[in-house]
Design a protein around this motif. Structure first.
Motif, PDB file in Angstrom:
ATOM      1  N   LEU A   1       0.821  -1.204   0.000  1.00 33.79           N
ATOM      2  CA  LEU A   1       0.000   0.000   0.000  1.00 33.79           C
ATOM      3  C   LEU A   1       0.863   1.264   0.000  1.00 33.79           C
ATOM      4  N   ARG A   2       1.889   1.275   0.846  1.00 32.32           N
ATOM      5  CA  ARG A   2       2.759   2.462   0.913  1.00 32.32           C
ATOM      6  C   ARG A   2       3.462   2.712  -0.413  1.00 32.32           C
ATOM      7  N   ASP A   3       3.986   1.644  -1.015  1.00 33.82           N
ATOM      8  CA  ASP A   3       4.691   1.806  -2.284  1.00 33.82           C
ATOM      9  C   ASP A   3       3.751   2.251  -3.388  1.00 33.82           C
ATOM     10  N   ALA A   4       2.562   1.670  -3.429  1.00 32.21           N
ATOM     11  CA  ALA A   4       1.600   2.034  -4.472  1.00 32.21           C
ATOM     12  C   ALA A   4       1.209   3.502  -4.369  1.00 32.21           C
ATOM     13  N   ILE A   5       1.017   3.975  -3.157  1.00 32.50           N
ATOM     14  CA  ILE A   5       0.651   5.379  -2.954  1.00 32.50           C
ATOM     15  C   ILE A   5       1.854   6.292  -3.224  1.00 32.50           C
ATOM     16  N   GLY A   6       3.002   5.929  -2.689  1.00 27.62           N
ATOM     17  CA  GLY A   6       4.187   6.768  -2.844  1.00 27.62           C
ATOM     18  C   GLY A   6       4.645   6.900  -4.280  1.00 27.62           C
ATOM     19  N   PHE A   7       4.546   5.817  -5.048  1.00 25.87           N
ATOM     20  CA  PHE A   7       4.992   5.842  -6.432  1.00 25.87           C
ATOM     21  C   PHE A   7       3.845   6.066  -7.420  1.00 25.87           C
ATOM     22  N   ARG A   8       2.660   6.440  -6.901  1.00 24.18           N
ATOM     23  CA  ARG A   8       1.489   6.734  -7.740  1.00 24.18           C
ATOM     24  C   ARG A   8       1.122   5.536  -8.610  1.00 24.18           C
ATOM     25  N   ARG A   9       1.188   4.351  -8.043  1.00 22.02           N
ATOM     26  CA  ARG A   9       0.795   3.142  -8.779  1.00 22.02           C
ATOM     27  C   ARG A   9      -0.619   2.764  -8.362  1.00 22.02           C
ATOM     28  N   LEU A  10      -1.566   3.536  -8.848  1.00 24.47           N
ATOM     29  CA  LEU A  10      -2.937   3.413  -8.378  1.00 24.47           C
ATOM     30  C   LEU A  10      -3.906   3.356  -9.543  1.00 24.47           C
ATOM     31  N   SER A  11      -5.040   2.733  -9.299  1.00 25.16           N
ATOM     32  CA  SER A  11      -6.134   2.730 -10.244  1.00 25.16           C
ATOM     33  C   SER A  11      -7.424   2.674  -9.433  1.00 25.16           C
ATOM     34  N   LEU A  12      -8.555   2.507 -10.113  1.00 25.05           N
ATOM     35  CA  LEU A  12      -9.838   2.431  -9.438  1.00 25.05           C
ATOM     36  C   LEU A  12     -10.624   1.236  -9.950  1.00 25.05           C
ATOM     37  N   PRO A  13     -11.383   0.588  -9.080  1.00 26.58           N
ATOM     38  CA  PRO A  13     -12.211  -0.543  -9.535  1.00 26.58           C
ATOM     39  C   PRO A  13     -13.319  -0.062 -10.456  1.00 26.58           C
ATOM     40  N   ILE A  14     -13.704  -0.932 -11.391  1.00 24.55           N
ATOM     41  CA  ILE A  14     -14.758  -0.589 -12.345  1.00 24.55           C
ATOM     42  C   ILE A  14     -15.612  -1.821 -12.596  1.00 24.55           C
ATOM     43  N   ASP A  15     -16.886  -1.618 -12.792  1.00 22.20           N
ATOM     44  CA  ASP A  15     -17.818  -2.709 -13.027  1.00 22.20           C
ATOM     45  C   ASP A  15     -17.569  -3.306 -14.412  1.00 22.20           C
ATOM     46  N   PRO A  16     -17.257  -4.610 -14.515  1.00 18.01           N
ATOM     47  CA  PRO A  16     -17.000  -5.190 -15.842  1.00 18.01           C
ATOM     48  C   PRO A  16     -18.208  -5.113 -16.767  1.00 18.01           C
ATOM     49  N   GLU A  17     -19.418  -5.109 -16.203  1.00 17.34           N
ATOM     50  CA  GLU A  17     -20.609  -4.986 -17.052  1.00 17.34           C
ATOM     51  C   GLU A  17     -20.672  -3.612 -17.713  1.00 17.34           C
ATOM     52  N   LEU A  18     -20.197  -2.588 -17.014  1.00 15.56           N
ATOM     53  CA  LEU A  18     -20.116  -1.256 -17.613  1.00 15.56           C
ATOM     54  C   LEU A  18     -19.208  -1.287 -18.834  1.00 15.56           C
ATOM     55  N   VAL A  19     -18.058  -1.925 -18.688  1.00 16.68           N
ATOM     56  CA  VAL A  19     -17.090  -1.971 -19.789  1.00 16.68           C
ATOM     57  C   VAL A  19     -17.670  -2.754 -20.962  1.00 16.68           C
ATOM     58  N   GLU A  20     -18.344  -3.858 -20.689  1.00 17.02           N
ATOM     59  CA  GLU A  20     -18.947  -4.650 -21.758  1.00 17.02           C
ATOM     60  C   GLU A  20     -20.034  -3.855 -22.481  1.00 17.02           C
ATOM     61  N   LYS A  21     -20.841  -3.125 -21.735  1.00  8.79           N
ATOM     62  CA  LYS A  21     -21.896  -2.322 -22.340  1.00  8.79           C
ATOM     63  C   LYS A  21     -21.298  -1.207 -23.193  1.00  8.79           C
ATOM     64  N   MET A  22     -20.266  -0.561 -22.673  1.00  9.46           N
ATOM     65  CA  MET A  22     -19.615   0.500 -23.426  1.00  9.46           C
ATOM     66  C   MET A  22     -19.031  -0.039 -24.726  1.00  9.46           C
ATOM     67  N   GLU A  23     -18.402  -1.197 -24.654  1.00  7.23           N
ATOM     68  CA  GLU A  23     -17.836  -1.820 -25.851  1.00  7.23           C
ATOM     69  C   GLU A  23     -18.914  -2.144 -26.872  1.00  7.23           C
ATOM     70  N   ALA A  24     -20.026  -2.699 -26.413  1.00 10.60           N
ATOM     71  CA  ALA A  24     -21.120  -3.044 -27.327  1.00 10.60           C
ATOM     72  C   ALA A  24     -21.677  -1.803 -28.000  1.00 10.60           C
ATOM     73  N   TRP A  25     -21.888  -0.743 -27.225  1.00  6.63           N
ATOM     74  CA  TRP A  25     -22.410   0.496 -27.793  1.00  6.63           C
ATOM     75  C   TRP A  25     -21.435   1.086 -28.808  1.00  6.63           C
ATOM     76  N   HIS A  26     -20.155   1.018 -28.480  1.00 14.94           N
ATOM     77  CA  HIS A  26     -19.176   1.582 -29.409  1.00 14.94           C
ATOM     78  C   HIS A  26     -19.164   0.806 -30.728  1.00 14.94           C
ATOM     79  N   LEU A  27     -19.206  -0.506 -30.662  1.00 15.77           N
ATOM     80  CA  LEU A  27     -19.215  -1.317 -31.878  1.00 15.77           C
ATOM     81  C   LEU A  27     -20.464  -1.046 -32.721  1.00 15.77           C
ATOM     82  N   GLN A  28     -21.551  -0.679 -32.039  1.00 16.93           N
ATOM     83  CA  GLN A  28     -22.799  -0.371 -32.740  1.00 16.93           C
ATOM     84  C   GLN A  28     -22.891   1.096 -33.160  1.00 16.93           C
ATOM     85  N   GLY A  29     -21.852   1.873 -32.866  1.00 15.11           N
ATOM     86  CA  GLY A  29     -21.858   3.284 -33.206  1.00 15.11           C
ATOM     87  C   GLY A  29     -22.794   4.107 -32.349  1.00 15.11           C
ATOM     88  N   GLU A  30     -23.091   3.626 -31.135  1.00 15.41           N
ATOM     89  CA  GLU A  30     -24.077   4.289 -30.276  1.00 15.41           C
ATOM     90  C   GLU A  30     -23.471   4.838 -28.986  1.00 15.41           C
TER      91      GLU A  30
END
Length: 418
Positions: A172-201
């Motif tokens: 935790l200390r190293d990740a914070i100190g060296f800015r090695r961070l990200s955020l959790p994301i719902d995989p269903e959101l990513v799948e929906k976004m991908e589907a919409w993009h492929l459909q041009g929507e």
């Protein structure tokens, strides 16, 4: 070392049967490079040695030799090209994914930008997708980040209770100190976004309708929109709608996919998921209070929505790190989890907002619900603090008096505490 010829398959298979189930992680990783272009393969070897000068490297130009070596020796990190002779790199990823006990972190390196390939790589548990041509600095940073969060199962569980806790806190200390961070994301959101993009929507209006308060997406797109390649004007992008104006749908989709590839991106542990949902509920609740207070000017409302989405994202970043740790065999008690979130959440909040170039005004607004304003606060800061107090589970006593004073200063009638 670069392998010119494949080892004898029969001998390899016999030795593999005697091999341990997992590869032991040393201070520097054992790296498998599978790349048919000789110059790229040598470059990757050089960069790996710059990252970890005593790392063990095995390099191959085709899949079968690499697979034989992996079955024999395992690997901590596998860098795999897609366009390899024969069956191709995805076939190797599929085999590696079938034996998760070996704890190999897989990374695709390819000139392809086809999202169908990215999604297939995700299915096979690839942790990142690096597009050629890459820069040495970017590749080294991304690999360093990944391996920082990928201890072997033996390491996560070994050494007793004290050693386990110290190892997690060091992570935790190293990740914070060296800015090695990200955020959790719902995989269903990513799948929906991908589907919409492929459909041009996949357009701005649709994203705002569904994900204006989605912390990972809001923070990451703000960071991209404020970075050099996308921000040619030099003016700070101050809210989510502006970020969407700066980025094309393909970039937006790829950034979301990249978030989903990070270790711990899906909070599978129930206790982590519950904490994350508490934060999401608080973000939504504070935003409802802001709207109820009459912040109806379009530009202001967009700013407040973004500030609410960024509220307490440091805690979410810590939860993702802990999830990645737990995926490698680590365990935590409820008391330890509460203590770690309380200790490292504020530091991670500052670190990830710095990493993703969040403007100072948004940083201040996103913290305002938790902090008493100092000096002569601006109207937006007072409004965010009032919204936070109205949503608070402790609206009596000191909070109630502070709420009354702030409403008076902001020119608002004393609101009824929710």
């Amino acid at each position: 070392m670069t392998k010119a010829t494949a080892p004898n398959s029969a001998e390899t298979a016999k030795a593999a049967a005697k091999a341990p189930a997992t590869a032991t992680r040393q201070n520097s990783p054992h790296v498998l490079i599978v790349e048919d272009d000789t110059s790229t393969r040598l470059l990757l070897e050089s960069l790996i040695r710059r990252l970890w000068n005593d790392s063990r490297i095995e390099s191959f130009g085709e899949v079968q030799s690499a697979l034989d070596a992996w079955r024999l020796h395992g690997a901590d990190l596998a860098l795999v090209d897609i366009d390899l002779p024969g069956v191709g790199g995805l076939a190797l990823l599929e085999q590696i994914a079938r034996e998760p006990s070996r704890a190999t972190t897989s990374v695709i390196i390819s000139h392809h930008k086809d999202r169908a390939i990215v999604l297939q790589a995700m299915k096979y548990r690839a942790r990142d997708y690096i597009v050629k041509p890459f820069t040495a600095r970017d590749l080294m940073q991304r690999l360093s980040d990944l391996m920082q969060f990928a201890p072997s199962k033996q390491l996560a569980a070994a050494g007793g209770e004290q050693h386990r806790r110290e190892a997690l806190e060091r992570l935790l200390r190293d990740a914070i100190g060296f800015r090695r961070l990200s955020l959790p994301i719902d995989p269903e959101l990513v799948e929906k976004m991908e589907a919409w993009h492929l459909q041009g929507e996949l357009d701005k209006a649709r994203i705002l309708e569904h994900w204006v308060l989605e912390p990972a997406l809001v923070a990451r797109l703000l960071g991209a929109a404020n970075s050099g390649p996308y921000n040619t004007s030099g003016q700070a992008v101050s809210h989510f709608a502006q970020a969407l104006d700066q980025l094309d749908p393909g970039t937006i989709c790829n950034l979301a996919i990249a978030l989903a590839l990070q270790p711990g991106s899906t909070l599978a542990a129930p206790e982590l998921r519950d904490l994350a949902e508490d934060i999401r509920a608080r973000q939504r609740g504070i935003y409802r209070q802001v709207v109820a207070l009459g912040a109806s000017v379009r530009t202001e409302l967009a700013l407040y929505a973004t500030a609410c989405a960024l509220h307490r994202i440091g805690v979410l970043a810590v939860l993702q790190l802990i999830q990645a740790w737990m995926e490698q065999g680590g365990q935590l008690s409820a008391e330890e989890l509460t203590e770690l979130v309380k200790r490292y959440g504020p530091e991670a909040d500052d670190a990830i907002k710095t990493l993703w170039l969040i403007p100072q005004q948004l940083r201040d607004l996103s913290r305002a619900p938790d902090e008493k304003p100092r000096g002569a606060p601006s109207q937006p800061l007072m409004l965010m603090r009032i919204a936070g107090l109205r949503f608070s589970d402790e609206p009596t006593g000191e909070h109630s008096e502070e709420l009354r004073r702030l409403c008076e200063r902001a020119g608002l009638p004393p609101p009824r505490v929710a």
